[in-house]
Design a protein around this motif. Structure first.
Motif, PDB file in Angstrom:
ATOM      1  N   GLY A 165      36.494  64.386 140.039  1.00  0.00           N
ATOM      2  CA  GLY A 165      36.955  63.136 139.437  1.00  0.00           C
ATOM      3  C   GLY A 165      35.984  62.562 138.421  1.00  0.00           C
ATOM      4  N   GLY A 166      34.835  63.225 138.238  1.00  0.00           N
ATOM      5  CA  GLY A 166      33.871  62.777 137.239  1.00  0.00           C
ATOM      6  C   GLY A 166      32.918  61.709 137.719  1.00  0.00           C
ATOM      7  N   HIS A 167      32.856  61.482 139.019  1.00  0.00           N
ATOM      8  CA  HIS A 167      31.959  60.455 139.542  1.00  0.00           C
ATOM      9  C   HIS A 167      30.552  61.017 139.709  1.00  0.00           C
ATOM     10  N   SER A 168      29.594  60.137 139.971  1.00  0.00           N
ATOM     11  CA  SER A 168      28.192  60.544 139.948  1.00  0.00           C
ATOM     12  C   SER A 168      27.860  61.491 141.090  1.00  0.00           C
ATOM     13  N   LEU A 169      26.814  62.283 140.856  1.00  0.00           N
ATOM     14  CA  LEU A 169      26.339  63.243 141.853  1.00  0.00           C
ATOM     15  C   LEU A 169      25.903  62.524 143.124  1.00  0.00           C
ATOM     16  N   ARG A 170      25.226  61.395 142.979  1.00  0.00           N
ATOM     17  CA  ARG A 170      24.756  60.646 144.150  1.00  0.00           C
ATOM     18  C   ARG A 170      25.933  60.121 144.970  1.00  0.00           C
ATOM     19  N   PRO A 184      18.142  66.206 143.320  1.00  0.00           N
ATOM     20  CA  PRO A 184      17.336  66.698 142.201  1.00  0.00           C
ATOM     21  C   PRO A 184      17.619  68.158 141.857  1.00  0.00           C
ATOM     22  N   ARG A 185      17.853  68.985 142.884  1.00  0.00           N
ATOM     23  CA  ARG A 185      18.115  70.409 142.619  1.00  0.00           C
ATOM     24  C   ARG A 185      19.468  70.611 141.963  1.00  0.00           C
ATOM     25  N   LEU A 186      20.481  69.931 142.486  1.00  0.00           N
ATOM     26  CA  LEU A 186      21.817  70.089 141.902  1.00  0.00           C
ATOM     27  C   LEU A 186      21.870  69.550 140.480  1.00  0.00           C
ATOM     28  N   ALA A 187      21.109  68.496 140.214  1.00  0.00           N
ATOM     29  CA  ALA A 187      21.105  67.912 138.868  1.00  0.00           C
ATOM     30  C   ALA A 187      20.578  68.894 137.828  1.00  0.00           C
ATOM     31  N   LYS A 188      19.788  69.904 138.266  1.00  0.00           N
ATOM     32  CA  LYS A 188      19.221  70.879 137.338  1.00  0.00           C
ATOM     33  C   LYS A 188      20.168  72.036 137.045  1.00  0.00           C
ATOM     34  N   TRP A 189      21.292  72.119 137.755  1.00  0.00           N
ATOM     35  CA  TRP A 189      22.246  73.187 137.484  1.00  0.00           C
ATOM     36  C   TRP A 189      22.949  72.901 136.162  1.00  0.00           C
ATOM     37  N   LEU A 243      25.597  74.084 134.557  1.00  0.00           N
ATOM     38  CA  LEU A 243      27.064  73.973 134.559  1.00  0.00           C
ATOM     39  C   LEU A 243      27.508  72.664 135.189  1.00  0.00           C
ATOM     40  N   LEU A 244      26.914  72.314 136.328  1.00  0.00           N
ATOM     41  CA  LEU A 244      27.272  71.071 137.010  1.00  0.00           C
ATOM     42  C   LEU A 244      26.878  69.860 136.173  1.00  0.00           C
ATOM     43  N   ALA A 245      25.685  69.928 135.558  1.00  0.00           N
ATOM     44  CA  ALA A 245      25.223  68.812 134.733  1.00  0.00           C
ATOM     45  C   ALA A 245      26.157  68.580 133.547  1.00  0.00           C
ATOM     46  N   ARG A 246      26.585  69.674 132.911  1.00  0.00           N
ATOM     47  CA  ARG A 246      27.506  69.536 131.763  1.00  0.00           C
ATOM     48  C   ARG A 246      28.851  68.963 132.210  1.00  0.00           C
ATOM     49  N   TRP A 247      29.341  69.438 133.356  1.00  0.00           N
ATOM     50  CA  TRP A 247      30.614  68.943 133.867  1.00  0.00           C
ATOM     51  C   TRP A 247      30.545  67.445 134.176  1.00  0.00           C
TER      52      TRP A 247
END
Length: 583
Positions: free
Chosen positions: A322-327, A387-392, A394-398
């Motif tokens: 849905g485009g909401h924040s990672l946190r 922090p680790r997921l934020a460095k991916w 593909l996920l960061a671009r999405w």
């Protein structure tokens, strides 16, 4: 000799709950785990002292009534609407995934799909008590991700209430054909009639009655009135409309929640509700037969996998899609990795209606004990992945792309606003929330600029002016209406970002009055050159707050404390500081 089975059962249950609740808390677990274990140990399936299971069941029913009454009392449609864009589709989608997974598991171990479906519905509902506890422990209750998690649980509560409505007609027709739909239709009509009577008629009578009882200034009568409403509405719902007592209590709580004295009602009911809720968990533990777990290890392992893996992954995927924040996604995922009170309520009703075998109820209790015990650790572990997921890449671009799209839609809504802001507040953390509240209280209309798209959407849905974007960009400041504002309040903690915001704001609006937060006193000169009128330093405020706490602890008189703390602030303030904002 008098029959004291009721008193002895209560004494035994509460004593065991206290002992094992304290032990659970001592080792870092939720007290609910202790209550369930206490019930197992005084139940008929373990050696030693055994409580009266029939009396315990009636006490548990009282616990359900007060628990559901409390849920209705605190139910907030406004809070749900504020996060509806994430909570409604998310909770429905996650519940559907967990239910289907559990149905497939049940079929795989030889159950019917109908029985598996009911077990899945029970497994898909997380415990509100446990979720609120982990949010409080991590200071996340009053954050956008905390609000989204609570809204998610509200939708799950509504789903549970609907399940409680539909289980009796499902049992009456044994799930067959036209009679099922006919019976369910009648049940829904009864529900609509009950809801209309309780909410419409009760909305006039109950607040009127509570207000008049409150004016008598008798705490006993007020508490008695609340208790009578909870029990009587639940009983009438069951006897006259064939609805569950839990549903009636929930509706009764919603009506009392509309009263001006609802907070006092909640406070008076809390001790009694807590005691009977403990008895509810103990009675659930008493029904637990550990031998079933030895006989069906695949089923309990599968249910635990759904609770601890499938549910969190489904919730996280839905939030991120849905485009909401990672946190936000991680907070909701970690908080939902457990089951509790609503699972027991649904499971108990389904078992009493012979829609779920006793094995299913035992599996729910076993899964609850394990998942509630592990949830604090799972929650911390899931949040640590940010922090680790934020460095991916593909996920960061999405996330960036989806967040920008949601933010652009939110900003389009603000483009059509009819009122210019009196102040711009940059950042909506704890400091920004406090500043916004004070501005609103003194009649200054604030516009909030925030980079968390979930916070922006929630604020807009509450009727607050908010804009998504980076406040260091001049076009964002212009879109916020800075040129017509009298104040800019920068609440961002990082000095390098705050400084750039101050510089950009001064270029867009040369005469606007800028108040900013800064980390260190030695950065004051840069902020003054950038055009800040008032600067408040985290370093100085921490020194003043610690000094004040120390002086209070050693019993220094209040006027002396004020003078000393004022002196510390003056001593740590740079030579030049603008005059105070006049509200």
């Amino acid at each position: 000799m008098h029959d004291i089975s009721l008193i002895s059962t209560i004494a035994l249950a509460l004593s065991a709950a206290l002992a094992f609740g304290l032990l659970a808390k001592r080792v870092g677990l939720s007290p609910i785990v202790g209550y369930l274990v206490a019930g197992v140990l005084i139940g008929p399936h373990t050696p030693g002292v055994v409580g009266d299971l029939k009396i315990a069941g009636q006490l548990a029913e009282m616990g359900v009534i007060l628990l559901m009454f409390g849920v209705g009392l605190h139910f907030s449609l406004k809070e749900l609407l504020a996060v509806r864009s994430i909570a409604v589709p998310g909770a429905i989608g996650q519940s559907a995934v967990a239910t289907l997974a559990c149905t497939g598991l049940a079929v795989a171990v030889g159950w019917t799909w109908q029985t598996g479906l009911i077990l899945g519905l029970a497994v898909s509902i997380a415990s509100t008590v446990v979720l609120l506890r982990v949010l409080m422990d991590h200071g996340s209750v009053n954050t956008p991700e905390g609000h989204a998690s609570i809204g998610w649980l509200i939708v799950q509560d509504i789903i549970a209430v609907l399940v409680l409505v539909l289980l009796p007609p499902l049992a009456a027709t044994a799930g067959d054909g036209v009679s099922l739909w006919q019976t369910m239709g009648i049940a829904l009509l009864k529900l609509a009639l009950l809801t209309a009577i309780v909410l419409l008629a009760g909305a006039r009578f109950v607040p009127w009655l509570l207000l008049r009882v409150a004016r008598l200034r008798s705490r006993e009568l007020f508490t008695l009135t609340i208790l009578v409403m909870a029990i009587c509405v639940a009983t009438v719902s069951y006897v006259a409309f064939g609805a569950s007592m839990a549903l009636g209590a929930f509706l009764g709580g919603m009506v009392v929640g509309q009263s001006k004295v609802s907070e006092e009602a909640a406070a008076d009911l809390l001790p009694m509700r807590n005691v009977f809720t403990v008895l509810f968990f103990v009675s659930v533990g008493m029904l637990f037969d550990y031998r079933v777990l030895l006989e069906s290890p695949a089923l309990i392992a599968g249910v635990l996998a759904i609770v601890l893996l499938v549910t969190p992954l489904a919730a996280f995927t839905i939030v991120i899609a849905g485009g909401h924040s990672l946190r936000t996604g991680l907070t909701i995922a970690g908080g939902l990795a457990q089951i509790g009170e609503f699972s027991f309520i649904v499971g108990d009703m389904a078992t009493s209606l012979r829609l779920l075998p006793g094995t299913g109820r035992n599996v729910l209790v076993g899964a609850a004990i394990v998942s509630i015990s592990l949830n604090p650790f799972i929650f911390r572990g899931v949040l640590s992945l940010e922090p680790r997921l934020a460095k991916w890449p593909l996920l960061a671009r999405w996330l960036a792309g989806r967040g920008q799209k949601l933010g652009a839609r939110a900003n389009e809504a603000m483009a059509h606003r009819t009122e210019d802001p009196g102040a711009i507040v940059v950042g909506y953390g704890p400091v920004g929330q406090t500043v916004t509240r004070l501005l609103t209280e003194f009649g200054i209309n604030p516009m909030i600029i925030e980079t968390n798209v979930d916070a922006v959407l929630e604020l807009q849905q509450r009727g607050q002016q908010a804009l998504f974007g980076d406040a260091t960009r001049k076009e964002i400041l212009r879109a916020a209406g800075l040129e017509s504002a009298a104040y800019v309040v920068v609440t961002v903690p990082r000095a390098e970002i705050s400084l750039r915001i101050v510089q950009a704001a001064r270029e867009v609006a040369p005469v606007v009055r800028i108040l900013t937060r800064a980390e260190y006193i030695n950065g004051s000169e840069a902020f003054m050159r950038a055009g800040a009128a008032i600067i408040r330093y985290d370093e100085a405020e921490s020194a003043a707050a610690l000094a004040e706490a120390l002086l209070q602890d050693i019993d220094v008189p209040a006027d002396r404390i004020d003078a000393l703390v004022g002196g510390i602030r003056k001593e740590l303030s740079p030579a030049r500081d603008g005059r105070k904002m006049e509200l």
